[in-house]
Design a protein around this motif. Structure first.
Motif, mmCIF file in Angstrom:
data_model
loop_
_atom_site.group_PDB
_atom_site.id
_atom_site.type_symbol
_atom_site.label_atom_id
_atom_site.label_comp_id
_atom_site.label_asym_id
_atom_site.label_seq_id
_atom_site.Cartn_x
_atom_site.Cartn_y
_atom_site.Cartn_z
ATOM 1 N N PHE A 1 2.758 -8.325 16.461
ATOM 2 C CA PHE A 1 2.030 -8.178 15.199
ATOM 3 C C PHE A 1 3.020 -8.030 14.047
ATOM 4 C CE2 PHE A 1 -0.579 -5.833 12.098
ATOM 5 C CZ PHE A 1 -1.688 -6.654 12.052
ATOM 6 N N PRO A 2 2.770 -8.709 12.907
ATOM 7 C CA PRO A 2 3.799 -8.797 11.868
ATOM 8 C C PRO A 2 4.000 -7.573 10.991
ATOM 9 C CG PRO A 2 1.868 -10.091 11.263
ATOM 10 C CD PRO A 2 1.658 -9.635 12.676
ATOM 11 N N GLU A 3 3.674 -6.382 11.498
ATOM 12 C CA GLU A 3 4.061 -5.158 10.798
ATOM 13 C C GLU A 3 5.398 -4.637 11.323
ATOM 14 O OE1 GLU A 3 1.134 -2.169 11.549
ATOM 15 O OE2 GLU A 3 1.541 -2.063 13.701
ATOM 16 N N LYS A 4 5.771 -5.008 12.533
ATOM 17 C CA LYS A 4 7.004 -4.538 13.146
ATOM 18 C C LYS A 4 8.192 -5.304 12.576
ATOM 19 C CE LYS A 4 4.742 -1.601 15.622
ATOM 20 N NZ LYS A 4 4.653 -1.585 17.067
ATOM 21 N N THR B 1 -8.580 -3.185 17.451
ATOM 22 C CA THR B 1 -8.257 -2.652 16.139
ATOM 23 C C THR B 1 -7.433 -3.690 15.391
ATOM 24 O OG1 THR B 1 -6.258 -1.591 17.005
ATOM 25 C CG2 THR B 1 -8.279 -0.275 16.977
ATOM 26 N N TYR B 2 -6.862 -3.327 14.260
ATOM 27 C CA TYR B 2 -6.178 -4.306 13.414
ATOM 28 C C TYR B 2 -5.076 -5.071 14.154
ATOM 29 C CZ TYR B 2 -2.052 -1.338 13.017
ATOM 30 O OH TYR B 2 -0.920 -0.629 13.301
ATOM 31 N N ALA B 3 -4.428 -4.425 15.140
ATOM 32 C CA ALA B 3 -3.304 -5.067 15.823
ATOM 33 C C ALA B 3 -3.724 -5.799 17.096
ATOM 34 C CB ALA B 3 -2.234 -4.036 16.161
ATOM 35 N N GLY B 4 -4.970 -5.633 17.521
ATOM 36 C CA GLY B 4 -5.453 -6.344 18.693
ATOM 37 C C GLY B 4 -5.933 -7.732 18.314
ATOM 38 N N ASN B 5 -5.588 -8.729 19.106
ATOM 39 C CA ASN B 5 -5.913 -10.106 18.751
ATOM 40 C C ASN B 5 -6.449 -10.835 19.979
ATOM 41 O OD1 ASN B 5 -6.017 -12.747 17.842
ATOM 42 N ND2 ASN B 5 -4.033 -12.665 16.813
ATOM 43 N N SER C 1 -0.458 -20.609 12.350
ATOM 44 C CA SER C 1 -1.909 -20.404 12.475
ATOM 45 C C SER C 1 -2.234 -19.111 13.201
ATOM 46 C CB SER C 1 -2.549 -21.583 13.209
ATOM 47 O OG SER C 1 -2.028 -21.699 14.533
ATOM 48 N N TRP C 2 -1.280 -18.597 13.972
ATOM 49 C CA TRP C 2 -1.495 -17.314 14.653
ATOM 50 C C TRP C 2 -1.243 -16.157 13.705
ATOM 51 C CZ3 TRP C 2 1.435 -12.992 15.694
ATOM 52 C CH2 TRP C 2 0.898 -12.082 16.607
ATOM 53 N N TRP C 3 -0.123 -16.193 12.936
ATOM 54 C CA TRP C 3 0.257 -15.000 12.180
ATOM 55 C C TRP C 3 -0.201 -14.968 10.735
ATOM 56 C CZ3 TRP C 3 3.579 -15.904 8.082
ATOM 57 C CH2 TRP C 3 4.446 -16.991 8.167
ATOM 58 N N GLU C 4 -0.419 -16.108 10.117
ATOM 59 C CA GLU C 4 -0.813 -16.076 8.710
ATOM 60 C C GLU C 4 -2.124 -15.319 8.475
ATOM 61 O OE1 GLU C 4 -0.621 -20.163 7.497
ATOM 62 O OE2 GLU C 4 1.438 -19.940 6.735
ATOM 63 N N GLU D 1 14.503 -18.028 20.128
ATOM 64 C CA GLU D 1 13.188 -18.442 20.625
ATOM 65 C C GLU D 1 12.068 -17.793 19.829
ATOM 66 O OE1 GLU D 1 14.471 -19.081 25.329
ATOM 67 O OE2 GLU D 1 13.306 -17.317 24.721
ATOM 68 N N THR D 2 12.271 -16.530 19.441
ATOM 69 C CA THR D 2 11.249 -15.815 18.689
ATOM 70 C C THR D 2 11.073 -16.405 17.299
ATOM 71 O OG1 THR D 2 11.738 -13.773 19.923
ATOM 72 C CG2 THR D 2 10.556 -13.539 17.831
ATOM 73 N N VAL D 3 12.172 -16.665 16.620
ATOM 74 C CA VAL D 3 12.105 -17.282 15.290
ATOM 75 C C VAL D 3 11.426 -18.647 15.383
ATOM 76 C CG1 VAL D 3 13.469 -18.233 13.396
ATOM 77 C CG2 VAL D 3 14.079 -16.015 14.381
ATOM 78 N N ALA D 4 11.769 -19.423 16.381
ATOM 79 C CA ALA D 4 11.167 -20.747 16.550
ATOM 80 C C ALA D 4 9.669 -20.642 16.783
ATOM 81 C CB ALA D 4 11.844 -21.487 17.708
ATOM 82 N N TRP D 5 9.246 -19.657 17.585
ATOM 83 C CA TRP D 5 7.815 -19.495 17.870
ATOM 84 C C TRP D 5 7.038 -19.183 16.596
ATOM 85 C CZ3 TRP D 5 3.882 -15.984 17.387
ATOM 86 C CH2 TRP D 5 2.721 -16.243 18.110
ATOM 87 N N TYR D 6 7.550 -18.273 15.777
ATOM 88 C CA TYR D 6 6.842 -17.951 14.537
ATOM 89 C C TYR D 6 6.835 -19.148 13.592
ATOM 90 C CZ TYR D 6 6.104 -13.096 15.762
ATOM 91 O OH TYR D 6 5.653 -11.953 16.381
ATOM 92 N N GLY D 7 7.898 -19.930 13.587
ATOM 93 C CA GLY D 7 7.920 -21.122 12.763
ATOM 94 C C GLY D 7 6.895 -22.156 13.199
ATOM 95 N N GLN D 8 6.614 -22.211 14.492
ATOM 96 C CA GLN D 8 5.694 -23.213 15.038
ATOM 97 C C GLN D 8 4.259 -22.711 15.159
ATOM 98 O OE1 GLN D 8 7.614 -23.980 18.788
ATOM 99 N NE2 GLN D 8 9.478 -24.786 17.804
ATOM 100 N N ASN D 9 4.019 -21.421 14.879
ATOM 101 C CA ASN D 9 2.694 -20.844 15.115
ATOM 102 C C ASN D 9 2.180 -20.069 13.898
ATOM 103 O OD1 ASN D 9 1.909 -21.171 18.218
ATOM 104 N ND2 ASN D 9 4.130 -20.885 18.064
#
Length: 329
Positions: A189-192, A42-46, A318-321, A308-316
Protein backbone atom coordinates in the motif's frame (compact mmCIF):
# COMPACT_ATOMS: atom_id res chain seq x y z
CA UNK A 1 -10.07 -37.56 1.42
CA UNK A 2 -8.16 -34.26 1.71
CA UNK A 3 -6.02 -34.36 4.86
CA UNK A 4 -4.29 -31.05 4.15
CA UNK A 5 -4.83 -28.35 6.76
CA UNK A 6 -7.66 -25.84 6.58
CA UNK A 7 -5.93 -22.50 7.21
CA UNK A 8 -7.66 -19.30 8.27
CA UNK A 9 -5.63 -16.25 7.21
CA UNK A 10 -6.66 -13.00 8.85
CA UNK A 11 -5.80 -9.78 7.04
CA UNK A 12 -5.30 -11.77 3.87
CA UNK A 13 -6.26 -8.91 1.54
CA UNK A 14 -3.38 -6.73 2.74
CA UNK A 15 0.14 -6.54 1.38
CA UNK A 16 1.87 -9.38 3.23
CA UNK A 17 -1.22 -11.49 3.94
CA UNK A 18 -2.30 -11.58 0.30
CA UNK A 19 1.22 -12.45 -0.78
CA UNK A 20 1.18 -15.34 1.68
CA UNK A 21 -2.16 -16.57 0.33
CA UNK A 22 -1.08 -16.30 -3.30
CA UNK A 23 2.15 -18.13 -2.48
CA UNK A 24 0.47 -20.88 -0.46
CA UNK A 25 -2.22 -21.62 -3.03
CA UNK A 26 0.00 -21.03 -6.04
CA UNK A 27 2.40 -23.74 -4.96
CA UNK A 28 -0.25 -26.33 -4.10
CA UNK A 29 -1.95 -28.77 -6.41
CA UNK A 30 -4.81 -31.18 -5.72
CA UNK A 31 -4.92 -32.09 -2.06
CA UNK A 32 -3.17 -28.87 -1.01
CA UNK A 33 -4.23 -26.62 1.83
CA UNK A 34 -7.61 -24.94 1.92
CA UNK A 35 -7.38 -21.23 2.72
CA UNK A 36 -10.04 -18.87 3.98
CA UNK A 37 -9.23 -15.17 4.14
CA UNK A 38 -10.93 -13.02 6.77
CA UNK A 39 -10.46 -9.32 6.06
CA UNK A 40 -12.33 -6.17 7.10
CA UNK A 41 -11.20 -4.39 3.92
CA UNK A 42 -10.17 -1.21 5.69
CA UNK A 43 -8.35 1.47 3.70
CA UNK A 44 -5.26 -0.74 3.21
CA UNK A 45 -7.13 -3.92 2.31
CA UNK A 46 -7.57 -4.48 -1.42
CA UNK A 47 -9.71 -7.29 -2.89
CA UNK A 48 -7.70 -7.02 -6.12
CA UNK A 49 -4.71 -8.46 -4.24
CA UNK A 50 -6.53 -11.81 -4.20
CA UNK A 51 -7.71 -11.87 -7.82
CA UNK A 52 -5.02 -14.38 -8.89
CA UNK A 53 -6.43 -17.05 -6.53
CA UNK A 54 -10.17 -16.38 -6.67
CA UNK A 55 -10.72 -19.33 -8.96
CA UNK A 56 -8.67 -21.72 -6.85
CA UNK A 57 -10.85 -24.55 -5.47
CA UNK A 58 -9.19 -24.24 -2.06
CA UNK A 59 -9.84 -20.50 -1.65
CA UNK A 60 -12.65 -18.69 0.17
CA UNK A 61 -13.07 -15.06 1.22
CA UNK A 62 -15.06 -13.67 4.15
CA UNK A 63 -15.55 -9.94 4.58
CA UNK A 64 -15.54 -9.36 8.33
CA UNK A 65 -13.86 -8.02 11.44
CA UNK A 66 -11.39 -9.99 13.54
CA UNK A 67 -12.97 -8.28 16.56
CA UNK A 68 -16.39 -9.85 15.84
CA UNK A 69 -16.53 -12.77 18.32
CA UNK A 70 -19.50 -14.54 16.70
CA UNK A 71 -18.06 -14.49 13.20
CA UNK A 72 -14.56 -15.34 14.39
CA UNK A 73 -15.78 -18.30 16.45
CA UNK A 74 -17.71 -19.71 13.49
CA UNK A 75 -14.73 -19.40 11.15
CA UNK A 76 -12.21 -20.76 13.62
CA UNK A 77 -14.43 -23.79 14.27
CA UNK A 78 -14.14 -24.66 10.56
CA UNK A 79 -10.33 -24.49 10.39
CA UNK A 80 -7.32 -26.35 11.75
CA UNK A 81 -4.75 -23.55 11.78
CA UNK A 82 -4.63 -19.75 11.87
CA UNK A 83 -2.07 -17.36 10.41
CA UNK A 84 -2.80 -13.96 11.91
CA UNK A 85 -1.71 -11.01 9.75
CA UNK A 86 -4.65 -8.69 10.48
CA UNK A 87 -3.36 -5.46 12.02
CA UNK A 88 -3.25 -1.72 11.77
CA UNK A 89 0.40 -1.19 10.88
CA UNK A 90 1.31 2.39 9.93
CA UNK A 91 3.33 4.13 12.64
CA UNK A 92 2.38 7.66 11.56
CA UNK A 93 -1.32 6.80 11.77
CA UNK A 94 -0.83 5.34 15.25
CA UNK A 95 0.76 8.60 16.38
CA UNK A 96 -2.19 10.56 15.00
CA UNK A 97 -4.67 8.27 16.75
CA UNK A 98 -4.14 4.93 18.51
CA UNK A 99 -7.77 3.82 18.95
CA UNK A 100 -7.97 1.57 15.87
CA UNK A 101 -4.58 0.07 16.70
CA UNK A 102 -5.59 -0.95 20.21
CA UNK A 103 -8.90 -2.35 18.98
CA UNK A 104 -7.61 -4.40 16.05
CA UNK A 105 -4.14 -5.37 17.20
CA UNK A 106 -4.94 -6.15 20.84
CA UNK A 107 -8.66 -6.91 21.08
CA UNK A 108 -8.70 -8.60 17.69
CA UNK A 109 -5.86 -10.91 18.66
CA UNK A 110 -7.50 -11.77 21.98
CA UNK A 111 -10.82 -12.51 20.21
CA UNK A 112 -9.04 -14.84 17.79
CA UNK A 113 -7.11 -16.62 20.54
CA UNK A 114 -10.24 -17.18 22.62
CA UNK A 115 -11.90 -18.81 19.63
CA UNK A 116 -8.78 -20.91 18.99
CA UNK A 117 -8.86 -22.26 22.55
CA UNK A 118 -12.60 -23.02 22.44
CA UNK A 119 -12.31 -24.83 19.12
CA UNK A 120 -9.01 -26.60 19.80
CA UNK A 121 -7.16 -25.21 16.81
CA UNK A 122 -3.87 -26.99 16.26
CA UNK A 123 -1.63 -23.98 15.48
CA UNK A 124 -1.76 -20.18 15.59
CA UNK A 125 0.98 -18.11 13.95
CA UNK A 126 1.06 -14.56 15.31
CA UNK A 127 2.76 -12.37 12.69
CA UNK A 128 4.51 -9.49 14.41
CA UNK A 129 7.30 -6.95 13.88
CA UNK A 130 10.83 -6.13 14.97
CA UNK A 131 9.50 -2.77 16.19
CA UNK A 132 8.36 -4.42 19.44
CA UNK A 133 12.01 -4.49 20.57
CA UNK A 134 12.49 -0.74 20.26
CA UNK A 135 15.72 0.85 19.09
CA UNK A 136 19.20 -0.69 19.32
CA UNK A 137 22.43 1.24 18.70
CA UNK A 138 24.71 -1.71 17.97
CA UNK A 139 24.26 -5.45 17.58
CA UNK A 140 20.94 -7.21 16.95
CA UNK A 141 17.97 -8.25 19.06
CA UNK A 142 17.56 -11.93 19.84
CA UNK A 143 14.16 -13.43 20.55
CA UNK A 144 14.69 -13.51 24.33
CA UNK A 145 15.26 -9.75 24.66
CA UNK A 146 12.70 -7.68 26.61
CA UNK A 147 10.18 -5.71 24.59
CA UNK A 148 10.54 -1.92 24.66
CA UNK A 149 8.18 -0.52 22.00
CA UNK A 150 8.30 3.21 21.39
CA UNK A 151 5.30 3.93 19.14
CA UNK A 152 1.61 3.20 19.77
CA UNK A 153 1.70 0.79 16.82
CA UNK A 154 4.66 -1.13 18.21
CA UNK A 155 3.14 -1.15 21.70
CA UNK A 156 -0.06 -2.77 20.43
CA UNK A 157 1.90 -5.42 18.54
CA UNK A 158 4.00 -6.14 21.63
CA UNK A 159 0.78 -6.46 23.62
CA UNK A 160 -0.61 -8.90 21.06
CA UNK A 161 2.58 -10.98 21.18
CA UNK A 162 2.49 -11.22 24.96
CA UNK A 163 -1.19 -12.14 24.99
CA UNK A 164 -0.57 -14.82 22.37
CA UNK A 165 2.34 -16.32 24.29
CA UNK A 166 0.31 -16.24 27.50
CA UNK A 167 -2.34 -18.41 25.83
CA UNK A 168 0.36 -20.97 25.11
CA UNK A 169 1.49 -21.00 28.73
CA UNK A 170 -2.00 -20.82 30.28
CA UNK A 171 -4.10 -22.87 27.86
CA UNK A 172 -1.52 -25.01 26.10
CA UNK A 173 -2.41 -23.41 22.75
CA UNK A 174 0.23 -23.96 20.05
CA UNK A 175 1.19 -20.35 19.38
CA UNK A 176 4.21 -19.39 17.28
CA UNK A 177 5.28 -15.76 16.92
CA UNK A 178 7.24 -14.26 14.03
CA UNK A 179 8.92 -10.84 14.17
CA UNK A 180 10.06 -9.50 10.82
CA UNK A 181 12.12 -6.52 9.71
CA UNK A 182 10.86 -3.90 7.23
CA UNK A 183 9.09 -5.45 4.24
CA UNK A 184 9.07 -4.24 0.66
CA UNK A 185 7.83 -5.58 -2.67
CA UNK A 186 4.93 -5.39 -5.09
CA UNK A 187 1.33 -4.80 -3.94
CA UNK A 188 2.45 -2.76 -0.91
CA UNK A 189 0.00 0.00 0.00
CA UNK A 190 1.45 3.38 -1.03
CA UNK A 191 1.61 4.90 2.45
CA UNK A 192 4.75 2.93 3.32
CA UNK A 193 8.11 4.48 2.48
CA UNK A 194 9.20 2.35 -0.51
CA UNK A 195 5.95 2.50 -2.51
CA UNK A 196 5.33 6.09 -1.34
CA UNK A 197 8.65 7.21 -2.78
CA UNK A 198 8.30 5.14 -5.95
CA UNK A 199 4.80 6.33 -6.81
CA UNK A 200 5.60 9.97 -6.12
CA UNK A 201 8.82 9.87 -8.10
CA UNK A 202 7.12 8.12 -11.02
CA UNK A 203 4.52 10.91 -11.01
CA UNK A 204 7.20 13.60 -11.02
CA UNK A 205 6.52 14.56 -7.41
CA UNK A 206 8.61 15.14 -4.33
CA UNK A 207 9.43 12.81 -1.43
CA UNK A 208 9.92 13.51 2.30
CA UNK A 209 13.01 12.45 4.27
CA UNK A 210 12.59 12.52 8.05
CA UNK A 211 15.22 14.35 10.08
CA UNK A 212 18.82 13.73 9.12
CA UNK A 213 17.98 10.46 7.34
CA UNK A 214 20.32 8.43 9.55
CA UNK A 215 17.64 6.05 10.88
CA UNK A 216 18.58 2.47 9.98
CA UNK A 217 16.28 -0.37 8.97
CA UNK A 218 16.84 -3.94 7.78
CA UNK A 219 14.97 -4.59 4.52
CA UNK A 220 13.22 -7.89 3.83
CA UNK A 221 11.57 -8.79 0.54
CA UNK A 222 7.99 -10.00 0.97
CA UNK A 223 8.87 -13.24 -0.89
CA UNK A 224 11.37 -14.11 1.82
CA UNK A 225 9.03 -13.06 4.61
CA UNK A 226 6.12 -15.26 3.56
CA UNK A 227 8.48 -18.18 2.96
CA UNK A 228 9.71 -17.79 6.53
CA UNK A 229 6.16 -17.57 7.90
CA UNK A 230 5.30 -20.77 6.08
CA UNK A 231 8.34 -22.51 7.58
CA UNK A 232 7.15 -21.46 11.03
CA UNK A 233 3.58 -22.65 10.35
CA UNK A 234 4.75 -25.98 9.01
CA UNK A 235 7.72 -26.79 11.26
CA UNK A 236 8.04 -24.20 14.02
CA UNK A 237 7.80 -25.04 17.71
CA UNK A 238 4.92 -24.19 20.01
CA UNK A 239 5.50 -21.22 22.29
CA UNK A 240 8.52 -20.00 20.36
CA UNK A 241 9.39 -16.65 18.79
CA UNK A 242 11.25 -16.45 15.47
CA UNK A 243 12.95 -13.31 14.18
CA UNK A 244 12.93 -12.91 10.39
CA UNK A 245 15.60 -10.66 8.87
CA UNK A 246 16.52 -9.59 5.37
CA UNK A 247 20.26 -9.07 5.93
CA UNK A 248 20.14 -5.63 4.27
CA UNK A 249 20.65 -2.72 6.69
CA UNK A 250 20.33 0.73 5.14
CA UNK A 251 19.93 4.21 6.53
CA UNK A 252 16.87 6.07 5.28
CA UNK A 253 19.22 8.40 3.41
CA UNK A 254 20.89 5.44 1.69
CA UNK A 255 17.48 3.99 0.81
CA UNK A 256 16.38 7.35 -0.58
CA UNK A 257 19.46 7.51 -2.80
CA UNK A 258 18.78 4.05 -4.20
CA UNK A 259 15.11 4.88 -4.87
CA UNK A 260 16.04 8.14 -6.59
CA UNK A 261 18.50 6.33 -8.83
CA UNK A 262 16.03 3.54 -9.62
CA UNK A 263 13.35 6.08 -10.60
CA UNK A 264 15.68 8.31 -12.64
CA UNK A 265 15.47 11.22 -10.18
CA UNK A 266 17.95 13.25 -8.12
CA UNK A 267 18.18 14.87 -4.69
CA UNK A 268 16.41 18.02 -5.87
CA UNK A 269 13.17 16.02 -5.49
CA UNK A 270 13.70 15.41 -1.75
CA UNK A 271 12.14 17.52 1.00
CA UNK A 272 13.90 17.33 4.37
CA UNK A 273 11.08 17.34 6.92
CA UNK A 274 10.83 17.44 10.71
CA UNK A 275 11.55 14.09 12.31
CA UNK A 276 8.71 11.84 13.40
CA UNK A 277 7.83 11.76 17.09
CA UNK A 278 9.59 8.94 18.95
CA UNK A 279 11.40 7.85 15.80
CA UNK A 280 13.51 4.77 16.60
CA UNK A 281 17.09 5.18 15.44
CA UNK A 282 17.88 1.60 14.41
CA UNK A 283 16.19 -1.80 14.20
CA UNK A 284 18.15 -5.02 13.80
CA UNK A 285 17.11 -8.59 14.52
CA UNK A 286 19.30 -11.63 14.93
CA UNK A 287 17.68 -14.38 12.81
CA UNK A 288 20.11 -17.17 13.74
CA UNK A 289 17.34 -19.17 15.38
CA UNK A 290 15.11 -19.52 12.32
CA UNK A 291 18.19 -20.22 10.19
CA UNK A 292 19.45 -23.01 12.42
CA UNK A 293 16.08 -24.58 13.30
CA UNK A 294 14.13 -24.20 10.06
CA UNK A 295 16.74 -23.53 7.37
CA UNK A 296 15.61 -20.00 6.54
CA UNK A 297 17.86 -17.62 4.64
CA UNK A 298 16.80 -14.53 2.69
CA UNK A 299 17.00 -15.35 -1.01
CA UNK A 300 16.23 -12.04 -2.71
CA UNK A 301 19.15 -9.65 -2.92
CA UNK A 302 18.10 -6.04 -2.38
CA UNK A 303 19.29 -4.65 -5.72
CA UNK A 304 17.24 -7.20 -7.64
CA UNK A 305 14.23 -6.89 -5.35
CA UNK A 306 14.18 -3.11 -5.54
CA UNK A 307 14.50 -3.08 -9.34
CA UNK A 308 11.64 -5.57 -9.63
CA UNK A 309 9.52 -3.52 -7.24
CA UNK A 310 10.06 -0.26 -9.12
CA UNK A 311 9.25 -2.01 -12.39
CA UNK A 312 6.04 -3.47 -10.96
CA UNK A 313 4.75 -0.08 -9.82
CA UNK A 314 5.67 1.39 -13.19
CA UNK A 315 3.67 -1.32 -14.98
CA UNK A 316 0.68 -1.38 -12.59
CA UNK A 317 -0.59 2.16 -12.25
CA UNK A 318 -4.15 0.85 -12.43
CA UNK A 319 -3.54 -0.89 -9.10
CA UNK A 320 -2.03 2.00 -7.12
CA UNK A 321 -3.41 5.20 -8.60
CA UNK A 322 -6.93 4.62 -7.15
CA UNK A 323 -5.34 4.13 -3.70
CA UNK A 324 -3.54 7.47 -3.45
CA UNK A 325 -6.39 9.35 -1.78
CA UNK A 326 -6.73 6.60 0.84
CA UNK A 327 -2.97 6.61 1.44
CA UNK A 328 -2.93 10.28 2.44
CA UNK A 329 -2.84 10.91 6.20
Amino acid sequence: MNTAPRVLVTGGAGFIGSHYVRTLLGSSGPGGPEVTVLDKLTYAGNPANLDPVRGHPGFAFVHGDVCDPVLVDKLVSEHDQIVHFAAESHVDRSIAGADAFVRTNVLGTQTLLDAAVRNRVSTVVQVSTDEVYGSIDTGSWTEDQPLRPNSPYAATKASADLIALSYHRTHGLDVRVTRCSNNYGHHQFPEKVVPLFITRLLDGGRVPLYGDGSHVRDWLHVDDHVRAVELVRARGRAGEVYNIGGDTELSNRELTGLLLEACGADWSRVDHVEDRKGHDRRYSVDWTKIRDELGYRPGKDFATGLAETVAWYGQNRSWWEPLLDRAAL
